[in-house]
Design a protein around this motif. Structure first.
Motif, mmCIF file in Angstrom:
data_model
loop_
_atom_site.group_PDB
_atom_site.id
_atom_site.type_symbol
_atom_site.label_atom_id
_atom_site.label_comp_id
_atom_site.label_asym_id
_atom_site.label_seq_id
_atom_site.Cartn_x
_atom_site.Cartn_y
_atom_site.Cartn_z
ATOM 1 N N GLU A 103 39.125 35.173 46.733
ATOM 2 C CA GLU A 103 39.975 34.634 45.654
ATOM 3 C C GLU A 103 39.288 34.812 44.302
ATOM 4 O OE1 GLU A 103 43.030 33.408 45.796
ATOM 5 O OE2 GLU A 103 43.283 33.380 47.974
ATOM 6 N N GLY A 123 37.509 37.312 43.474
ATOM 7 C CA GLY A 123 37.463 38.727 43.083
ATOM 8 C C GLY A 123 36.319 39.526 43.679
ATOM 9 N N ARG A 144 39.757 44.760 51.346
ATOM 10 C CA ARG A 144 40.879 44.924 50.404
ATOM 11 C C ARG A 144 41.642 46.156 50.872
ATOM 12 N NH1 ARG A 144 40.682 41.086 46.626
ATOM 13 N NH2 ARG A 144 38.656 40.125 46.225
ATOM 14 N N SER A 185 44.684 36.335 55.757
ATOM 15 C CA SER A 185 45.031 37.226 54.644
ATOM 16 C C SER A 185 45.357 36.437 53.386
ATOM 17 C CB SER A 185 46.241 38.079 55.028
ATOM 18 O OG SER A 185 47.309 37.239 55.378
ATOM 19 N N MET A 231 47.720 36.895 49.772
ATOM 20 C CA MET A 231 48.802 37.715 49.212
ATOM 21 C C MET A 231 48.616 37.915 47.712
ATOM 22 S SD MET A 231 50.639 38.107 51.921
ATOM 23 C CE MET A 231 52.244 38.705 51.461
ATOM 24 N N ARG A 232 49.199 38.979 47.244
ATOM 25 C CA ARG A 232 49.233 39.249 45.802
ATOM 26 C C ARG A 232 50.586 38.734 45.310
ATOM 27 N NH1 ARG A 232 48.230 44.594 46.150
ATOM 28 N NH2 ARG A 232 45.988 44.367 45.984
ATOM 29 N N PRO A 233 50.601 37.639 44.529
ATOM 30 C CA PRO A 233 51.882 37.004 44.221
ATOM 31 C C PRO A 233 52.873 37.932 43.518
ATOM 32 C CG PRO A 233 50.034 35.684 43.416
ATOM 33 C CD PRO A 233 49.462 36.953 43.952
ATOM 34 N N GLU A 234 52.366 38.808 42.634
ATOM 35 C CA GLU A 234 53.291 39.663 41.860
ATOM 36 C C GLU A 234 54.097 40.584 42.767
ATOM 37 O OE1 GLU A 234 49.672 39.090 41.526
ATOM 38 O OE2 GLU A 234 49.541 41.263 41.177
ATOM 39 N N THR A 235 53.440 41.096 43.789
ATOM 40 C CA THR A 235 54.117 42.129 44.592
ATOM 41 C C THR A 235 54.427 41.664 46.011
ATOM 42 O OG1 THR A 235 52.014 42.933 45.400
ATOM 43 C CG2 THR A 235 52.865 43.977 43.398
ATOM 44 N N GLU A 237 46.567 41.149 49.350
ATOM 45 C CA GLU A 237 45.484 41.393 48.400
ATOM 46 C C GLU A 237 44.161 41.562 49.139
ATOM 47 O OE1 GLU A 237 45.361 38.529 45.302
ATOM 48 O OE2 GLU A 237 43.484 39.336 44.495
ATOM 49 N N TYR A 238 43.984 40.786 50.185
ATOM 50 C CA TYR A 238 42.754 40.916 50.968
ATOM 51 C C TYR A 238 42.974 40.397 52.379
ATOM 52 C CZ TYR A 238 42.315 35.905 50.059
ATOM 53 O OH TYR A 238 42.568 34.560 49.995
#
Ligand code: BTN
Length: 289
Positions: free
Chosen positions: A70, A72, A110, A162, A164-168, A172-173
């Motif tokens: 989270e 990065g 990732r 996992s 998630m990537r909120p935008e898409t 995310e990982y």
């Protein structure tokens, strides 16, 4: 004895308590503790292990890895612990993680485009089975989808999680969490019928540093070939359930069925007594052989 080292990681922010614990671990008796410096050396050039975080004790390496992801951290980050006080398993279960005799390892991946996350746990099971067989003279079977067995007893559990990537809404990982029972052990009463360790089964102490590194190397090559699905054949060959009648627990409902195949998406196909063929995804079920 390998040189003692304060090695923690490549060049990243490192939690202060983590550094302190590495130093403490360096004072432990030979053979009793994993040596993060040695593991890091064995992982030179590997996708996994830079950075490498090591805890003498932590609640759960998956929780630590999730925090790092989270925040990065890079692909390939690894968190290792000598002991977990709240090791997590699938479906909210605990994973018994005593000090000085196991490998508790979480790796951050990732994802690249183009691979199917539903195959990840199956691939990891094959990778860890190979790694164990490379350090111990034992045959490792896979109890679909995330347990590894030696002589019918569980020596390893895998928990993939996992973010998630909120935008898409894409991934995310992934955190690949692997717990291996290595050293000679007495298990708590509730695990005695099901759990064992590598040393209990092969009668020899194994090198936990080498095994941790081999796990990472096998994960690296497994990920490279994830899209090809070739590991699924090995997954079938190593299966402890195919051809057997198993008890399936799905949404709280239990039924018996014959395990007939693992399909090309890693799902388990079972045939109920009435002839109905059911496709099981790993997230929703547990299996008893
Ligand atoms: C299972 O048996 O259901 C899966 C067990 C996974 C245990 C490993 S140990 C390292 C990592 N950290 C955790 O808290 N869990 C995984």
């Amino acid at each position: 004895m390998p040189p003692k080292t304060d090695f923690l990681s490549g060049n990243r922010r490192d939690p202060a308590d983590c550094t302190r614990r590495i130093n403490a671990a360096g004072d432990a008796a030979e053979g009793e503790v994993t040596d993060p410096g040695l593991i890091a050396d064995l992982l030179k050039g590997c996708r996994f292990g830079t950075p490498l975080y090591y805890y003498n004790t932590t609640d759960s390496t998956n929780t630590r890895a999730k925090e790092l992801a989270e925040g990065g951290c890079p692909d390939g980050t690894v968190v290792l612990a000598n002991e977990q006080t709240a090791g997590r398993g699938r479906q909210g279960r605990r994973f018994y993680s005593p000090a000085n005799s196991g490998i508790y390892l979480s790796a951050v991946v990732r994802p690249n485009n183009g691979w199917d996350p539903s195959l990840l746990t199956s691939m990891c099971a094959v990778a860890v089975a190979r790694a164990i067989e490379s350090v111990a003279d034992v045959a490792v079977k896979i109890k679909w989808v995330n347990d590894l067995l030696i002589n019918g007893g569980k020596v390893c559990g895998i928990l993939t999680e996992s973010g998630m990537r909120p935008e898409t809404a894409g991934f995310e990982y992934f955190i690949i969490g692997i717990g291996i029972n290595c050293g000679k052990r007495e298990f708590p009463a509730e695990l005695r019928g099901t759990a064992t360790s590598i040393e209990n089964e092969c009668g020899k102490q194994i090198d936990r540093n080498l095994l941790a590194a081999r796990v990472c190397r096998e994960l690296e090559s497994g990920l490279e070939r994830l899209g090809s699905r070739v590991f699924l054949e090995e997954s079938r060959r190593r299966s402890a359930v195919l051809g057997k009648t198993v008890t399936v627990v799905r949404n709280g409902v239990e039924f018996s069925a014959l395990a007939v195949n693992i399909d090309n998406d890693g799902a388990l196909l079972v045939r109920k007594e009435n002839g109905e063929l059911i496709r099981l995804n790993s997230g929703e079920v547990s299996i008893r052989v």
